[in-house]
Design a protein around this motif. Sequence first.
Motif, PDB file in Angstrom:
ATOM      1  N   TYR A 151      21.335   4.288  24.758  1.00 13.85           N
ATOM      2  CA  TYR A 151      21.502   4.425  23.753  1.00 13.85           C
ATOM      3  C   TYR A 151      21.006   5.547  22.851  1.00 13.85           C
ATOM      4  CZ  TYR A 151      23.242   2.629  19.011  1.00 13.85           C
ATOM      5  OH  TYR A 151      23.737   2.653  17.545  1.00 13.85           O
TER       6      TYR A 151
ATOM      7  N   GLU B  67      27.870  -0.853  17.941  1.00 10.66           N
ATOM      8  CA  GLU B  67      28.002   0.332  18.806  1.00 10.66           C
ATOM      9  C   GLU B  67      28.190   0.128  20.073  1.00 10.66           C
ATOM     10  OE1 GLU B  67      28.870   3.211  17.427  1.00 10.66           O
ATOM     11  OE2 GLU B  67      27.655   3.210  15.517  1.00 10.66           O
TER      12      GLU B  67
ATOM     13  N   GLN C 231      31.918   1.598  21.468  1.00 15.76           N
ATOM     14  CA  GLN C 231      32.310   2.903  22.431  1.00 15.76           C
ATOM     15  C   GLN C 231      32.761   2.454  23.566  1.00 15.76           C
ATOM     16  OE1 GLN C 231      28.524   5.033  22.127  1.00 15.76           O
ATOM     17  NE2 GLN C 231      28.371   4.370  19.577  1.00 15.76           N
ATOM     18  N   VAL C 232      31.923   0.794  23.911  1.00 11.97           N
ATOM     19  CA  VAL C 232      31.967   0.656  25.418  1.00 11.97           C
ATOM     20  C   VAL C 232      33.118   0.120  25.971  1.00 11.97           C
ATOM     21  CG1 VAL C 232      30.867   0.688  27.765  1.00 11.97           C
ATOM     22  CG2 VAL C 232      29.485   1.810  25.942  1.00 11.97           C
TER      23      VAL C 232
ATOM     24  N   ALA D 180      29.548   7.015  27.130  1.00 11.93           N
ATOM     25  CA  ALA D 180      29.776   5.849  27.586  1.00 11.93           C
ATOM     26  C   ALA D 180      31.521   5.883  27.407  1.00 11.93           C
ATOM     27  CB  ALA D 180      28.997   4.758  27.317  1.00 11.93           C
TER      28      ALA D 180
ATOM     29  N   TYR E  51      22.799  -3.885  14.962  1.00  9.36           N
ATOM     30  CA  TYR E  51      24.288  -2.865  15.092  1.00  9.36           C
ATOM     31  C   TYR E  51      23.906  -2.039  16.540  1.00  9.36           C
ATOM     32  CZ  TYR E  51      26.026   1.774  13.486  1.00  9.36           C
ATOM     33  OH  TYR E  51      26.035   3.133  12.827  1.00  9.36           O
ATOM     34  N   ARG E  52      22.945  -2.165  17.112  1.00  6.90           N
ATOM     35  CA  ARG E  52      23.168  -1.277  18.151  1.00  6.90           C
ATOM     36  C   ARG E  52      24.488  -2.444  19.528  1.00  6.90           C
ATOM     37  NH1 ARG E  52      17.484  -2.071  21.289  1.00  6.90           N
ATOM     38  NH2 ARG E  52      16.707  -1.294  19.533  1.00  6.90           N
TER      39      ARG E  52
ATOM     40  N   ARG F 298      23.428   8.159  18.278  1.00  4.92           N
ATOM     41  CA  ARG F 298      24.013   6.583  18.003  1.00  4.92           C
ATOM     42  C   ARG F 298      24.998   6.326  19.224  1.00  4.92           C
ATOM     43  NH1 ARG F 298      25.239   5.999  12.014  1.00  4.92           N
ATOM     44  NH2 ARG F 298      22.943   6.875  11.225  1.00  4.92           N
ATOM     45  N   SER F 299      24.961   7.854  19.712  1.00  2.78           N
ATOM     46  CA  SER F 299      25.948   7.333  21.394  1.00  2.78           C
ATOM     47  C   SER F 299      25.290   6.477  22.612  1.00  2.78           C
ATOM     48  CB  SER F 299      25.697   8.888  21.836  1.00  2.78           C
ATOM     49  OG  SER F 299      27.231   9.484  21.014  1.00  2.78           O
ATOM     50  N   TRP F 300      26.289   6.093  22.708  1.00  2.00           N
ATOM     51  CA  TRP F 300      25.944   5.369  24.318  1.00  2.00           C
ATOM     52  C   TRP F 300      26.681   6.187  25.151  1.00  2.00           C
ATOM     53  CZ3 TRP F 300      23.073   0.812  25.280  1.00  2.00           C
ATOM     54  CH2 TRP F 300      23.036   0.101  23.983  1.00  2.00           C
TER      55      TRP F 300
END
Lengths: 981, 94
Positions: B57, A724, A728-729, B83, A720-721, B63-65
């Motif tokens: 993280y 994300e 996001q990145v 990020a 899951y990490r 749960r924002s990077w």
Amino acid sequence: MTQVNRIAGGQIDRSQTLRFTFDGIPYQGHPGDTLASALLANGVRLMGRSFKYHRPRGVIAAGSEEPNALVELRTGARLEPNTRATVVELWDGLVANSQNRWPSLRFDALAINDRFNSFFTAGFYYKTFMWPAAFWEKVYEPIIRRAAGLGSLSHLEDPDAYDKGFLHCDLLVIGAGPAGLMAALTAGRAGLRVILADEDYALGGRLNAETFEVGGQAGSDWAAGVVAEVSALPNVRVMRRTTVYGAFDHGIYGAVERVSDHLAEPLPGKVRQTAWKIYSRRAILAGGATERPIAFENNDRPGVMLAGALRAYANRWGVAAGQRVAVFTNNDDGLRSATDLQAKGVDVVAVIDSREGGELLPGIRHLRGAEVVDSQGRLGLTGITVRDARGRTEVIRVDALGVSGGWNPNVNLLSHHRSHPTWREDIAAFVPGTGGPVGLVAVGAAAGAFSTHAALASAARAAAQVVSDLGGKASYDLPQAEDAPVAISPLWFVHSGKGRAWIDPQNDVTIKDVKLAHQENMISVEHLKRYTTLGMATDQGKTGNVIGLAVMAELTGRSIPETGTTVYRPPYTPVALGALAGRSRGKEFKPFRLTPSHKWAEEQGAVFVEVGMWLRTQWVPRQGETEWRQSVDREVLATRKSVGICDVTTLGKIDIQGTDAAAFLDRVYANTFSTLPVGRCRYGLMLREDGMVYDDGTTARMGPNEFVMTTTTANAVLVYRNLEFARQVLWPDMDVQIISTTEAWAQYSVAGPNARKLLQKIVDQDISDAAFPYMGAGEITVGGLRARLFRISFSGELAYEIAVPTRYGDALIRALVEAGREWDAVVYGTEALGVMRVEKGHVAGNELNGTSTALNMGLGKMVSRKKDAIGVKLSGREVLVAEDGLRLVGVKPVNPAHPLTAGSHLLKIGATPVVEHDDGWLTSMVYSPHLGHHIALAYLKNGAARIGERMRAVNLLARTDIEVDIVSPHFIDPEGERLRG
Amino acid sequence: MIINHPILGPRDAAEFVYLGDAALINRPDGMTASVETFHDYLYLRDNPAGEHRELWYHEQGDRSWLVVTRNTVTHEITKVELARDVARAQGRSK
């Protein structure tokens, strides 16, 4: 009166008598006493034995810096070794015992070590217990631990609770002596949110131990008045018995509040200690100073103490440490001890002042230019040998000697953040240097401002500065206080004789040891510390370190500041592990996650296994089954023959939605998902960027822009990490939203030839092969309740996974078991699950070991090179795609009666079992009840080309060597006909 | 440590998971970049004593990077950004 050394005055409540025992002998004390003060009041000087030489030892200090008077406090499960008697508040019924002695404190057999002291010098252990290596753990260590040591543990579980807490403030004031009180008062009156913390139970610091006046009243009364005022302020929190033990980043401090240590046991509902994490905008260190001794021969006898401690025992606790007392000093503060004691009516027989000049003390024999060169007495001090200015020696009969070598500012907390103390010649001490924790400033004696006036002034100034920095306005009036200058002429140790002069009594480090360290080139202070153990253990060298540095400085011809000082690290004083653990112990060490079928499984007497934080059913024994294999074999056979049910809720479940969801999956999986039709699922392989297989699972397409991903149990959080991170990145503009639904759905696998018949009884839709083909997925209903169905199989059988909202998970397992009764359905656990997946040749955790590629697993074709996905590029590196690399194979014993051993390595027949001949290893091994013998999966070099080869599975640890055949990893139904049935 | 989350304000570092150098944002394109380029991206990192931009993280949070600019010597944090914003500013899209 039994308290032979009790004198008038002091902050003790004489109206109450407290009874306590030390080594079984009953004594009496009063509220306000420490164990040390009460023992001294009762004439007890011998309190322990030293670490190495088992020398008789007594109390040296009156505070937390005490190196000698370590006792075992309480009995039974609350027994606490290495407790400093100087910080134990006396309670009625207290039980303490001496430690590191046998058979008794007065007669200790291991005192023989003292006779052999020339062997036990610095580096003794390093030099002596070198060989044979086999003796380290079995012979040397037990002997050393028994002989050299501190107290012993109870080995019982601590019956008390410990808490953790969080506090926030504008200003944390560390220490509640005159400086700390003044700082808290100034900031508190200005309206700042202040926390005032002090390790002592009586606030006021040295003011309680001195006879000074502050603001025209007794110092202790002034302190009590300030405490009363700030305690009444709603913006000030006063924390007694609270040690700020460490400075951490960004204004965070660690503190331990000893909530119930002063009681025999905590009051009902109260914890023993609380570990606080304090978030502060600013902090003021008002930690005071610690007196240091002067080293001379045999300076470790019970009765030789710090002069300031002698004074504190007299002034604060109404205790004379001896009947005939002398003081040995190199500074004026030592003289103060002599005059205070004399004023209390104690017989001060001599003051030995190493300085030549100055005023003579009136009414006391004041020897100037003199030194104490030796002492006498076996279990306690009986006399000292004094050498006067003209070199003549004289023995003076005393039973207590106060020694003052000056005071060291307690800079420790500043050093926790890279502040190197700097040397101040005028007070002969290290003071705070530059740097240190941002927002922390030292005041008072901790900053080298030793007079009461200087302490008050520096604290008020610093607090006012904090107030103004934080946007407020502060004003203060300084109360009148003494402002005596520091008059010191440094003397660290007395040059004389060949005997031993102790620097660090706790670790039995003498001047000789420092000399030896120097001789052997352990010159750096950090080497000196580790070689001699100077400044280690419970006191961390608070009294003795600087003397060791001074000796080394003299030996190397450098100054003390050039010699440097070791770096102080947290904790300031010992912190109980229980306080750091808080509630996280035993079963509460980490929370358990329970599966939806847990309650049902418990009712059946299931055996559970920890899988990460989950408790999963391992197998479900039936009556008459005494051995785990009986249960597991039955579960496997029944599933393959008819139908079995397994809770697979623990697999990670992630909902993935958005117009770019399919494209996103193509990027995070090595294989392609954009081509997956709605209503179908596909096995997916996830790689790390380095090309190794990371995770696997099936992902279903529930709609054009809607997928349900499953992950392995172990990697649910990590996958899951990473998703994300990817969304996001790496690809921030992709329209994709994800949410973990692992705990939202209860999911069961229903596997076996009768799986469809069973499920059809409870689901509302037609799930015939035509309506719900192999790898089908979709929303269904169970008695009208929304549910999900996936036709996927880990066991190799016709199988489904059915999911309902978690709160219906318990009802569903009961419904499935009930519906399965007519086919003798079993519920199987993780062991049977493992057996069936090995029989089928599916990879799992043992094969997904972080160093294996898809190619290694025989899944190389899944890696699509037509698209960019994480890990695909580097999975193509030359060494990773070598033809003769490791490949997944099956292994079975030539003789079916031979068991295989997990972890065995594969060798050619006849090859010697050495690393060069290692061709691979067994990754997963099970007994297959279906085949009637052991089987295993293995990674084998060039394995795909070696099917049919006969080899050996060798395990040198288990001493097994079995002939095996290399076979296909698919032991059961290699064509997959059952799946599609 | 305290990380000043751009959306949630100051949060204890215990809520976060640390990844490492923010250079990991600059993943090469798998269809065009060479194995060597990927190798450098994955394995080569600077290890400065001083200012360092790194990925954190907020796992126990939203749960924002984040990209946190932190001094590795003093632990002073001078900047905290989402990020995603940093990645977009560096030209990353889909």
